[in-house]
Structure formats: C-alpha cells, structure tokens
Design a protein around this motif. Structure first.
Motif, PDB file in Angstrom:
ATOM      1  N   ALA A 279       0.862  -1.141  -0.077  1.00  0.00           N
ATOM      2  CA  ALA A 279       0.022  -0.033  -0.096  1.00  0.00           C
ATOM      3  C   ALA A 279       0.874   1.280   0.104  1.00  0.00           C
ATOM      4  O   ALA A 279       0.428   2.200  -0.731  1.00  0.00           O
ATOM      5  CB  ALA A 279      -1.035  -0.069   1.345  1.00  0.00           C
ATOM      6  N   GLY A 280       2.061   1.374   0.812  1.00  0.00           N
ATOM      7  CA  GLY A 280       2.806   2.531   0.801  1.00  0.00           C
ATOM      8  C   GLY A 280       3.368   2.813  -0.704  1.00  0.00           C
ATOM      9  O   GLY A 280       3.542   4.061  -0.996  1.00  0.00           O
ATOM     10  N   ALA A 281       3.746   1.649  -1.435  1.00  0.00           N
ATOM     11  CA  ALA A 281       4.383   1.877  -2.837  1.00  0.00           C
ATOM     12  C   ALA A 281       3.222   2.557  -3.606  1.00  0.00           C
ATOM     13  O   ALA A 281       3.439   3.342  -4.204  1.00  0.00           O
ATOM     14  CB  ALA A 281       5.089   0.761  -3.163  1.00  0.00           C
ATOM     15  N   ALA A 282       2.237   1.923  -3.676  1.00  0.00           N
ATOM     16  CA  ALA A 282       0.981   2.297  -4.275  1.00  0.00           C
ATOM     17  C   ALA A 282       0.553   3.686  -3.992  1.00  0.00           C
ATOM     18  O   ALA A 282       0.665   4.465  -5.056  1.00  0.00           O
ATOM     19  CB  ALA A 282      -0.044   1.564  -4.237  1.00  0.00           C
ATOM     20  N   LEU A 283       0.609   4.399  -2.768  1.00  0.00           N
ATOM     21  CA  LEU A 283       0.235   5.692  -2.257  1.00  0.00           C
ATOM     22  C   LEU A 283       1.433   6.477  -2.886  1.00  0.00           C
ATOM     23  O   LEU A 283       1.086   7.625  -3.078  1.00  0.00           O
ATOM     24  CB  LEU A 283      -0.063   5.644  -0.888  1.00  0.00           C
ATOM     25  CG  LEU A 283      -1.283   4.824  -0.475  1.00  0.00           C
ATOM     26  CD1 LEU A 283      -1.310   4.880   1.165  1.00  0.00           C
ATOM     27  CD2 LEU A 283      -2.548   5.509  -1.053  1.00  0.00           C
TER      28      LEU A 283
END
Length: 384
Positions: A279-283
């Motif tokens: 999720a951090g990379a996507a955000l």
C-alpha cells in the motif's frame, strides 16, 4: 546485580529482536533517501548548480543518518554474537564492498569542490553514485540470501564454518531482492528530493519517483510469489525453550514449502506488514503524480517499514537460517547474549536512543525548507 531478574529472559530476547528491526528500519528510512539521491544524481541533475543543489540536500545530514547503521552493527555484535560472527565472516567480501562504497561518499562530499575542474567534479559525482547504488544493491542481495538460507554450519564445539562463495551470493532471487532494494530507495530518495527542491530537479525526481514506486510494487509482489511457490522456508520441529542456552545445535529444523508464510496463518495480524509494503508503494505512486510532497515521503517510509518488517515477521523466530545444516540455523531463542548483557544494553539503549531521536529531529527542524540556487551560492562557505 539482580535488577535484571525482574525482566524475563524470553522477553529480553524478544525486545532485542524488535530493537534490531527498529535500527535496521531506521537506517533504511533515514539514510535510505541519501543512498537513493546518490543513485539518482546523474539522472535528476543536468547542470553544475543542479548537482550542487542535490548534494546539499543530503550533505548536512548524511552523517547523522548513518548512525543507525553503526547502531545496528553494534547491536548485532553485542546482542547476537553468533549472528555477527557468521554474517560478517561469511559476507566478508560483500561487507567490504559496502564499506568501500560508503567511504567514497564523505570523501566525495569534502573534495568535490576543492578544484575548479569539470573532470574533477565528474569523477566525484561518479563516486557519489557508487556510494548510493552499491550499498543499496548489496543490502538487498543479502536479504535475498538470508531468505534462502546461508551455507554455514557449526561443529560440536560451536565453531562456525562458512562454505559459500561471493559469487554464490549473486543468485537470481537475491539479485531480484537487490534490484528491489535499489528501486525502493530511489523511490524514497525521489520523495525527499521532491520535498527539498523545486523547479526542474523536483520535476525530474517526481517522474523517476513515480516509476520507481511502480517498479517497487511489482518487484515486491513478484518476490513474494517466488518465495511462496519456489523457495522453501524453515520450521523448528523440536521443542522450543525461550529461556534456553544460546546453543543453536539444541534443536531440530526442517525445510518446508512456503515455510516463511506459516506465521501469517498462525497470526493473521502480521499480514499488516506486507500490506503496508504494498500500500505504501502504491500510495507513493499516486503521491508523486499529485505532487503531494510531505505525504509522499511519509507513505514511502511506510512502504520501507512494511517491506523490511515483513521479512522479520515471516522468518521469526529465525534470524539467520542455514541451508547447509538447518539445525545450525540461528534463532531469537538460541543466538543471543546472556540475560545480564541484554539487560545492561537495554538500559543504555533506553537512555541514548531518545537522545539520538531528539537530536536528529532538531537537526531536521533547523534545516527545514527547500534548497535552491541561492543557498548553494552562499559565500559563507557552508554549502558543498
């Protein structure tokens, strides 16, 4: 001293396992954007002024950020002596390459502007690139090898034998993890560069960062799939004594398909670690596109936290599995220092870690703001 008896030995071992993770994550998040910007330097800057701006973004703080690496090495030496002995001897050439690359960085910072020569500066710019790229790659390669198991064993006298080679470390999965480490830190460095600069540098950092975030997402998912389908994990098949002596040979271990995922089945709450990594990379990808400077840096750090934490919780209680003799694998329960040693170190850590965090926070508060052409052209001589 009997005070240490008030803290259970099992609890102390768990605390130091967590603290080791905190130190490694702290290094990856703080010095990670230094390494990422060093790797990005030839690509996000086009002129001498732009290069000086990028260098001055990390020049005043890199030394403080590297403290986390020193603390991590010290914690391994004092809290997990067998881990230190095996990793620093087995990975000797890899460690030497990392240290040689890291040594280039301060020398480049100090000497780059000592001569008014384009060739001279270009040479030190290459040194800064090496100082960012090589450690980023090798740290990831090391993690990839640890997940596969390291070829070492103990004899009955607990003498360690490492039977691997340097080039044996460069296997496909380890290289995949190395590339993942590089792009992850490029993502993080881009986020910090976007926050600390403006104009063309920030725009180029935004473009590279968005691409790196997307590649990080894909490679992390791919590494997880390969780990699930093609790489055996390790499980302890004998009784575990969390209070037992630090003797790795007092257990039996077996390889198991998808063994590194068994903890998630037993404790589903641990799934939060890989979810944060993804999720951090996507955000971060969306943050770069939206030019959300602070938010992008925060979710990039969150992604790094999740990815590194996922390795730790997947392997627990293992900290260094052995592919040569699984019984020799090092775990949280059989590779630590004594009860008293862990307690004394915990007291020291409780005093100094808050001081380091407070000082680091103060430094970043003082240096808050963007670095631009005016700041690097300052005649006071403080700029790099």
């Amino acid at each position: 001293m009997i005070l240490h008896q008030f803290i259970d030995y099992e609890l102390l071992r768990l605390i130091w396992w967590v603290l080791l993770g905190v130190l490694l994550i702290g290094f990856a998040i703080t010095d990670g954007f230094d390494l990422g910007i060093g790797t990005l330097l030839p690509f996000v800057t086009k002129t001498e002024t732009e290069r000086r701006i990028a260098i001055n973004v990390i020049g005043p703080t890199w030394e403080g950020n590297q403290v986390w690496l020193i603390l991590g090495g010290g914690a391994i030496f004092a809290a997990w002596p067998p881990l230190y002995a095996v990793s620093f001897s087995g990975f000797y050439l890899a460690m030497f390459a990392i240290l040689a690359a890291l040594i280039l960085r301060p020398v480049a910072f100090k000497y780059r502007s000592k001569r008014d020569s384009d060739r001279w500066r270009s040479g030190w710019d290459i040194a800064l690139f090496i100082g960012g790229f090589v450690p980023s790659l090798i740290f990831g390669v090391a993690v990839g090898n640890v997940l596969q198991g390291v070829p070492f064993r103990f004899n009955n006298d607990l003498r360690v034998f490492y039977e691997g080679t340097f080039f044996g470390l460069l296997n496909p999965f380890a290289l995949l993890c190395g590339v993942l480490s590089v792009v992850m830190l490029i993502m993080h460095g881009s986020a910090y560069l976007m926050l600390k600069t403006d104009g063309p540098i920030a725009e180029r950092a935004r473009s590279y960062g968005a691409l790196a975030a997307l590649v990080t997402l894909v490679l992390y998912a791919l590494a997880g799939i390969i780990l699930w389908l093609g790489i055996d994990g390790y499980v302890i098949t004998s009784a575990i004594d969390p209070h037992g002596p630090s003797n790795p040979l007092m257990k039996t271990v077996a390889e198991a398909p998808a063994g590194w995922f068994s903890n998630y089945g037993a404790y589903p709450v641990l799934l939060i670690a890989p979810i944060l990594g993804l999720a951090g990379a996507a955000l971060a990808f969306y943050g770069f596109r939206a030019r959300a400077e602070i938010a992008t840096l925060l979710v990039s750090a969150l992604s790094i936290f999740g990815m590194i934490a996922s390795v730790g919780v997947s392997m627990f209680p293992f900290i260094l599995p052995s592919s040569l003799d699984p019984r020799s694998s090092l775990t949280v329960w059989d590779a630590s220092s004594s009860h008293l040693t862990l307690f004394i170190m915990l007291v020291v850590t409780a005093i100094f870690i808050p001081l380091i965090v407070a000082y680091t926070s103060w430094v970043y508060h003082v240096l808050w703001g963007k670095v631009d052409a005016n700041s690097v052209d300052d005649k006071s001589g403080h700029a790099y």
